[in-house]
Design a protein around this motif. Structure first.
Motif, mmCIF file in Angstrom:
data_model
loop_
_atom_site.group_PDB
_atom_site.id
_atom_site.type_symbol
_atom_site.label_atom_id
_atom_site.label_comp_id
_atom_site.label_asym_id
_atom_site.label_seq_id
_atom_site.Cartn_x
_atom_site.Cartn_y
_atom_site.Cartn_z
ATOM 1 N N VAL A 1 0.842 -1.193 0.000
ATOM 2 C CA VAL A 1 0.000 0.000 0.000
ATOM 3 C C VAL A 1 0.882 1.249 0.000
ATOM 4 O O VAL A 1 1.823 1.371 0.786
ATOM 5 N N ASN A 2 0.567 2.147 -0.901
ATOM 6 C CA ASN A 2 1.295 3.408 -1.031
ATOM 7 C C ASN A 2 0.953 4.298 0.163
ATOM 8 O O ASN A 2 -0.133 4.853 0.246
ATOM 9 N N LEU B 1 4.977 6.352 4.628
ATOM 10 C CA LEU B 1 6.233 5.671 4.935
ATOM 11 C C LEU B 1 6.994 5.333 3.658
ATOM 12 O O LEU B 1 8.196 5.565 3.556
ATOM 13 N N ILE B 2 6.302 4.802 2.675
ATOM 14 C CA ILE B 2 6.956 4.449 1.408
ATOM 15 C C ILE B 2 7.393 5.705 0.670
ATOM 16 O O ILE B 2 8.496 5.765 0.123
ATOM 17 N N GLN B 3 6.559 6.723 0.653
ATOM 18 C CA GLN B 3 6.872 7.948 -0.074
ATOM 19 C C GLN B 3 8.032 8.724 0.544
ATOM 20 O O GLN B 3 8.805 9.357 -0.167
ATOM 21 N N GLU B 4 8.164 8.664 1.859
ATOM 22 C CA GLU B 4 9.152 9.495 2.560
ATOM 23 C C GLU B 4 10.434 8.763 2.937
ATOM 24 O O GLU B 4 11.401 9.397 3.348
ATOM 25 N N SER B 5 10.477 7.456 2.793
ATOM 26 C CA SER B 5 11.645 6.689 3.209
ATOM 27 C C SER B 5 12.650 6.554 2.066
ATOM 28 O O SER B 5 12.365 5.954 1.027
ATOM 29 N N VAL C 1 -5.064 3.313 -0.321
ATOM 30 C CA VAL C 1 -6.001 3.003 0.763
ATOM 31 C C VAL C 1 -7.419 2.893 0.217
ATOM 32 O O VAL C 1 -8.186 2.017 0.628
ATOM 33 N N THR C 2 -7.752 3.721 -0.745
ATOM 34 C CA THR C 2 -9.096 3.697 -1.325
ATOM 35 C C THR C 2 -9.393 2.370 -2.033
ATOM 36 O O THR C 2 -10.555 1.994 -2.176
ATOM 37 N N ASP C 3 -8.353 1.671 -2.478
ATOM 38 C CA ASP C 3 -8.569 0.361 -3.104
ATOM 39 C C ASP C 3 -9.124 -0.651 -2.101
ATOM 40 O O ASP C 3 -9.765 -1.631 -2.489
ATOM 41 N N LEU C 4 -8.856 -0.442 -0.841
ATOM 42 C CA LEU C 4 -9.298 -1.372 0.199
ATOM 43 C C LEU C 4 -10.669 -1.019 0.773
ATOM 44 O O LEU C 4 -11.339 -1.873 1.341
ATOM 45 N N GLN C 5 -11.089 0.211 0.605
ATOM 46 C CA GLN C 5 -12.317 0.676 1.252
ATOM 47 C C GLN C 5 -13.563 -0.090 0.820
ATOM 48 O O GLN C 5 -14.386 -0.453 1.655
ATOM 49 N N ALA C 6 -13.701 -0.357 -0.458
ATOM 50 C CA ALA C 6 -14.903 -1.060 -0.923
ATOM 51 C C ALA C 6 -14.959 -2.472 -0.353
ATOM 52 O O ALA C 6 -16.037 -2.965 -0.004
ATOM 53 N N ALA C 7 -13.808 -3.120 -0.241
ATOM 54 C CA ALA C 7 -13.780 -4.472 0.335
ATOM 55 C C ALA C 7 -14.204 -4.441 1.798
ATOM 56 O O ALA C 7 -14.931 -5.327 2.250
ATOM 57 N N ILE C 8 -13.759 -3.453 2.518
ATOM 58 C CA ILE C 8 -14.122 -3.323 3.935
ATOM 59 C C ILE C 8 -15.630 -3.114 4.068
ATOM 60 O O ILE C 8 -16.285 -3.766 4.888
ATOM 61 N N GLY D 1 -14.869 -17.480 5.831
ATOM 62 C CA GLY D 1 -13.528 -18.060 5.774
ATOM 63 C C GLY D 1 -12.730 -17.692 4.544
ATOM 64 O O GLY D 1 -11.808 -18.407 4.157
ATOM 65 N N HIS D 2 -13.041 -16.573 3.951
ATOM 66 C CA HIS D 2 -12.382 -16.187 2.698
ATOM 67 C C HIS D 2 -11.259 -15.190 2.939
ATOM 68 O O HIS D 2 -11.370 -14.306 3.781
ATOM 69 N N ASN D 3 -10.191 -15.330 2.180
ATOM 70 C CA ASN D 3 -9.102 -14.370 2.169
ATOM 71 C C ASN D 3 -9.247 -13.541 0.901
ATOM 72 O O ASN D 3 -9.004 -14.032 -0.199
ATOM 73 N N LEU D 4 -9.662 -12.311 1.050
ATOM 74 C CA LEU D 4 -9.874 -11.426 -0.089
ATOM 75 C C LEU D 4 -8.563 -10.704 -0.379
ATOM 76 O O LEU D 4 -8.134 -9.824 0.369
ATOM 77 N N SER D 5 -7.913 -11.107 -1.453
ATOM 78 C CA SER D 5 -6.617 -10.548 -1.815
ATOM 79 C C SER D 5 -6.815 -9.351 -2.730
ATOM 80 O O SER D 5 -7.436 -9.451 -3.788
ATOM 81 N N ILE D 6 -6.283 -8.217 -2.313
ATOM 82 C CA ILE D 6 -6.353 -6.998 -3.110
ATOM 83 C C ILE D 6 -4.913 -6.562 -3.327
ATOM 84 O O ILE D 6 -4.359 -5.774 -2.565
ATOM 85 N N CYS D 7 -4.306 -7.142 -4.368
ATOM 86 C CA CYS D 7 -2.859 -7.016 -4.522
ATOM 87 C C CYS D 7 -2.421 -6.596 -5.919
ATOM 88 O O CYS D 7 -1.225 -6.682 -6.227
ATOM 89 N N GLY D 8 -3.334 -6.216 -6.767
ATOM 90 C CA GLY D 8 -2.947 -5.822 -8.117
ATOM 91 C C GLY D 8 -2.419 -6.976 -8.942
ATOM 92 O O GLY D 8 -1.776 -6.780 -9.964
#
Length: 86
Positions: free
Chosen positions: A24-25, A28-32, A54-61, A74-81
């Protein structure tokens, strides 16, 4: 773990699922400076050629918290591109 707990709690009306996000962008990733060189490598590994937002995860939530997912257990919903496809 998700599947085990889902089996144990399903008969009580509790739906247990999980979300597995890709990279997830974040600030931390942008500034490190240490992580910046890794971003290009990560993008090569992701078929969508972008990091998750973060918005990519909102609909799943929202979906998992709603009655629309009342038969998902019991499902693992993978949102990984697509990163896990390799």
């Amino acid at each position: 773990m998700t599947e085990t707990v889902a089996c144990e709690w399903a008969d009580r009306g509790v739906r247990v699922n999980c979300i597995s996000p890709g990279i997830v962008n974040t600030a931390l990733i942008q500034e490190s400076a240490d992580l910046k060189p890794l971003v290009a490598a990560w993008l090569d590994q992701i078929p969508a050629h972008r990091l998750a937002e973060v918005t990519d995860l909102q609909a799943a939530i929202v979906y998992l918290a709603s009655d629309a997912s009342d038969y998902m257990v019991g499902h693992n919903l993978s949102i990984c591109g697509g990163q896990e496809l390799w």
